[in-house]
Design a protein around this motif. Structure first.
Motif, PDB file in Angstrom:
ATOM      1  N   MET A 100       0.856  -1.179   0.000  1.00  0.00           N
ATOM      2  CA  MET A 100       0.000   0.000   0.000  1.00  0.00           C
ATOM      3  C   MET A 100       0.898   1.237   0.000  1.00  0.00           C
ATOM      4  O   MET A 100       1.873   1.314   0.728  1.00  0.00           O
ATOM      5  N   SER A 101       0.558   2.225  -0.813  1.00  0.00           N
ATOM      6  CA  SER A 101       1.389   3.419  -0.911  1.00  0.00           C
ATOM      7  C   SER A 101       0.873   4.507   0.016  1.00  0.00           C
ATOM      8  O   SER A 101      -0.290   4.518   0.424  1.00  0.00           O
ATOM      9  N   ASP A 102       1.750   5.418   0.307  1.00  0.00           N
ATOM     10  CA  ASP A 102       1.399   6.576   1.134  1.00  0.00           C
ATOM     11  C   ASP A 102       0.861   7.669   0.217  1.00  0.00           C
ATOM     12  O   ASP A 102       1.577   8.172  -0.646  1.00  0.00           O
ATOM     13  N   ALA A 103      -0.410   8.043   0.395  1.00  0.00           N
ATOM     14  CA  ALA A 103      -1.039   9.039  -0.470  1.00  0.00           C
ATOM     15  C   ALA A 103      -0.302  10.370  -0.439  1.00  0.00           C
ATOM     16  O   ALA A 103      -0.264  11.096  -1.429  1.00  0.00           O
ATOM     17  N   ALA A 104       0.285  10.709   0.677  1.00  0.00           N
ATOM     18  CA  ALA A 104       1.004  11.976   0.793  1.00  0.00           C
ATOM     19  C   ALA A 104       2.298  11.972  -0.017  1.00  0.00           C
ATOM     20  O   ALA A 104       2.835  13.036  -0.324  1.00  0.00           O
ATOM     21  N   ALA A 105       2.782  10.801  -0.403  1.00  0.00           N
ATOM     22  CA  ALA A 105       4.029  10.722  -1.164  1.00  0.00           C
ATOM     23  C   ALA A 105       3.848  11.169  -2.609  1.00  0.00           C
ATOM     24  O   ALA A 105       4.818  11.512  -3.268  1.00  0.00           O
ATOM     25  N   PHE A 106       2.620  11.175  -3.090  1.00  0.00           N
ATOM     26  CA  PHE A 106       2.370  11.558  -4.471  1.00  0.00           C
ATOM     27  C   PHE A 106       1.100  12.411  -4.550  1.00  0.00           C
ATOM     28  O   PHE A 106       0.074  11.982  -5.068  1.00  0.00           O
ATOM     29  N   PRO A 107       1.156  13.629  -4.026  1.00  0.00           N
ATOM     30  CA  PRO A 107      -0.042  14.473  -4.039  1.00  0.00           C
ATOM     31  C   PRO A 107      -0.340  14.968  -5.458  1.00  0.00           C
ATOM     32  O   PRO A 107       0.570  15.248  -6.231  1.00  0.00           O
TER      33      PRO A 107
END
Length: 159
Positions: free
Chosen positions: A1-8
């Motif tokens: 699962m990716s961190d949404a904040a890493a790719f705004p």
């Protein structure tokens, strides 16, 4: 699962539509809905990624319901690029009073500041012209405002 904040997501301003509309026709609807239509008379498109004109034809339908009013918008029309390419536009969105301190002006249909309205759209574009294929393949959002007989929409590409 990716961190949404890493790719705004970011937005790129592409153009502004200034669409001339005819006087609205009230159609009405069953229940508490209130359906209207305004014919598209023309207009201009100007911006860093695209310039052209809005062709006469097409229309803008909107359905208002409730108190406070919430309006659902659905417009469909054509634009022609300065280089002759033709692009179909379908623009849907929502419109309501975001600042209750302007309720009296809003009810009287008097001009109010743009920030007092929530007037947002989602536009899709369709064209066979390869030069504008980027318009077929991206998501666009619009920040709109009404002016006298003109609907102005600043269109942004979601990156």
């Amino acid at each position: 699962m990716s961190d949404a904040a890493a790719f705004p997501p970011t937005l790129e301003y592409v153009f502004e539509l200034r669409v001339d509309v005819a006087a609205p026709i009230r159609i009405g609807a069953p229940g508490d809905d209130d359906l209207h239509f305004a014919a598209i008379l023309g207009g201009v498109v100007r911006g860093p990624r695209f310039n052209g004109r809005v062709l006469p034809g097409g229309g803008d339908w909107w359905r208002t319901k409730g108190d406070p009013e919430d309006t659902y918008l659905d417009a469909r029309y054509l634009i022609e690029a300065d280089d002759g390419a033709t692009i179909e536009v379908q623009n849907k969105g929502h419109f309501w009073l975001a600042d209750a301190s302007f309720a009296a002006e809003y009810q009287a249909r008097a001009p109010i500041p743009e920030a007092a309205l929530y007037y947002r759209t989602s536009a899709s574009f369709t064209t066979a012209d390869y030069r504008y294929d980027w318009m077929n393949r991206h998501v666009f959002v619009g920040l709109a405002r009404p002016e006298c007989d003109v609907v102005c929409i600043r269109v942004f590409r979601l990156c």
